[in-house]
Design a protein around this motif. Structure first.
Motif, short mmCIF file in Angstrom:
data_model
loop_
_atom_site.label_atom_id
_atom_site.label_comp_id
_atom_site.label_asym_id
_atom_site.label_seq_id
_atom_site.Cartn_x
_atom_site.Cartn_y
_atom_site.Cartn_z
N VAL A 1 0.96 -1.12 -0.33
CA VAL A 1 0.59 -0.17 -0.09
C VAL A 1 0.72 1.32 0.08
O VAL A 1 0.97 2.32 -0.51
N GLU A 2 1.59 1.07 0.81
CA GLU A 2 3.05 2.05 0.84
C GLU A 2 3.66 2.75 -0.70
O GLU A 2 4.19 4.04 -0.61
N SER A 3 3.94 1.43 -1.49
CA SER A 3 5.04 2.04 -2.26
C SER A 3 3.83 2.31 -3.40
O SER A 3 3.97 2.96 -4.40
N LEU A 4 2.31 2.52 -3.04
CA LEU A 4 1.51 3.33 -4.80
C LEU A 4 1.92 4.74 -4.02
O LEU A 4 1.53 5.53 -5.35
N ALA A 5 2.85 5.12 -3.15
CA ALA A 5 2.78 6.50 -3.23
C ALA A 5 3.72 7.05 -4.34
O ALA A 5 4.27 8.07 -5.09
N THR A 6 5.23 5.66 -4.45
CA THR A 6 5.94 5.88 -4.76
C THR A 6 5.30 6.23 -6.51
O THR A 6 5.95 6.24 -7.60
N LYS A 7 5.09 4.65 -7.06
CA LYS A 7 3.96 5.12 -7.88
C LYS A 7 3.61 5.83 -8.69
O LYS A 7 3.72 6.32 -9.49
N TYR A 8 2.48 6.84 -7.56
CA TYR A 8 1.87 7.32 -8.16
C TYR A 8 2.89 9.24 -8.07
O TYR A 8 1.70 9.86 -8.55
N LEU B 1 2.80 10.67 -5.58
CA LEU B 1 2.12 11.90 -4.70
C LEU B 1 3.35 12.94 -3.07
O LEU B 1 4.17 12.11 -3.38
N PHE B 2 2.30 13.69 -3.55
CA PHE B 2 3.39 14.82 -1.89
C PHE B 2 3.94 13.72 -0.96
O PHE B 2 4.97 14.10 -0.90
N GLU B 3 2.46 13.46 -0.76
CA GLU B 3 2.84 12.78 0.80
C GLU B 3 2.45 10.99 0.99
O GLU B 3 1.99 10.78 -0.03
N PRO B 4 3.84 10.74 2.01
CA PRO B 4 3.45 8.94 1.81
C PRO B 4 1.95 8.51 1.84
O PRO B 4 1.13 9.65 2.77
N ILE B 5 1.57 7.35 2.00
CA ILE B 5 0.27 6.79 2.03
C ILE B 5 0.32 6.69 3.38
O ILE B 5 0.72 5.84 4.02
N PHE C 1 -4.69 8.96 1.96
CA PHE C 1 -3.62 9.48 2.07
C PHE C 1 -4.58 11.04 0.83
O PHE C 1 -5.30 10.83 0.77
N LYS C 2 -3.77 11.59 -0.26
CA LYS C 2 -3.67 12.35 -0.68
C LYS C 2 -3.39 12.09 -2.20
O LYS C 2 -3.03 11.78 -2.54
N THR C 3 -4.49 12.94 -3.17
CA THR C 3 -4.55 12.76 -4.61
C THR C 3 -4.36 14.38 -5.42
O THR C 3 -5.53 14.97 -4.79
N LEU C 4 -4.05 13.95 -7.20
CA LEU C 4 -4.08 15.32 -7.22
C LEU C 4 -5.75 15.60 -8.07
O LEU C 4 -5.99 16.59 -8.05
#
Length: 210
Positions: free
Chosen positions: A98-105, A107-111, A142-145
Motif C-alpha cells: 500500500v505504501e509503495s503506491l505513493a511512489t508509483k503515483y 504523491l506529495f505525501e506518503p500513504i 492519502f491525498k490525490t491530485l
C-alpha cells in the motif's frame, strides 16, 4: 331377384355404416386416453432427463472429490503448522504494498496505513474449536491530485487487499485551501493534491489456536 339384391346391398351398406360409427365412437373415446398417456410419458421423460442431469452433476462432483479432499487437507495442515508470524508477515507485506503506491503515483505525501487488532474497538474472534477468524482493521489515508488519479489508486487497492477483506467505509474530502505543508511541497512542475481520501478496511484471517 332384383328386390333381393337391393335388400342385400342395403343390409351391407347399413352394416358398414354401423361398423364405421362404432370405429368413430371408439376413436373418440380412445383419443383422450392416448392424449393422457402421451402427457404422462412426456412428464416421465422430463423427470428422467432431470434425474440424468442431477446424476451427471453428482458424478462430476465425485470425480474431483478426491482432489478436493487432498487440497482441503493440505490447507488444513498448513493452517495448523503455520504460526502467528505468518499473519504478521502477510500484514507487513500488505502495508509495504500500500505504501509503495505513493511512489508509483508520485504523491506529495506518503500513504498512511495503520492496522489495529479487533473490530469496533474489540478483539473479535469467531470461535469454532481451534479454528478461528481473527479481525484487524486497516485505516488508509492519502491525498490525490485529481479524480482520475484517485480511481487508479483505489483500483490498485482493490487488487491488493487480502481475500475475504471488507471495505467498511470510505470518505472523500476536497481541500479548499492550501496548507503550509502543501505550499512547502509545491514545485513549478507539479500541481497540489487537493483530494483527501480515508478508507477503512476489515481484514479477516483464519488462524489455528491450540
Amino acid at each position: 331377384m332384383l328386390d333381393k339384391l337391393v335388400v342385400h346391398l342395403k343390409n351391407i351398406i347399413f352394416f358398414k355404416i354401423i361398423i364405421y360409427l362404432l370405429l368413430i365412437i371408439s376413436l373418440a373415446l380412445l383419443i383422450p386416453v392416448f392424449t393422457n398417456d402421451l402427457e404422462k410419458s412426456s412428464q416421465r421423460k422430463q423427470k428422467a432427463n432431470s434425474f440424468l442431469r442431477e446424476a451427471a452433476l453428482q458424478i462430476e462432483s465425485i470425480k474431483d472429490f478426491e482432489d478436493k479432499i487432498v487440497t482441503i487437507n493440505n490447507d488444513y495442515n498448513s493452517l495448523i503448522t503455520s504460526t502467528g508470524d505468518l499473519d504478521c508477515i502477510r500484514r507487513t507485506e500488505f502495508i509495504n504494498t500500500v505504501e509503495s503506491l505513493a511512489t508509483k503515483y508520485g504523491l506529495f505525501e506518503p500513504i498512511s496505513i495503520k492496522i489495529s487488532k479487533g473490530f469496533d474497538g474489540e478483539t473479535s474472534f469467531a470461535n469454532n474449536e481451534n479454528v478461528k477468524i481473527s479481525y484487524h482493521t486497516a485505516d488508509i489515508h492519502f491525498k490525490t491530485l485529481d479524480p482520475y488519479q484517485l480511481l487508479n489508486i483505489t483500483h490498485d487497492l482493490r487488487g491488493i487487499i487480502p481475500q475475504g477483506s471488507v471495505v467498511l467505509s470510505s470518505n472523500l474530502r476536497s481541500i479548499d485551501a492550501l496548507t503550509p505543508e502543501i505550499i512547502n511541497e509545491l514545485t513549478p512542475t507539479k500541481a497540489p493534491e487537493l483530494l483527501e481520501v480515508k478508507i477503512k478496511i476489515l481484514l479477516r484471517d483464519i488462524v489455528y489456536e491450540k
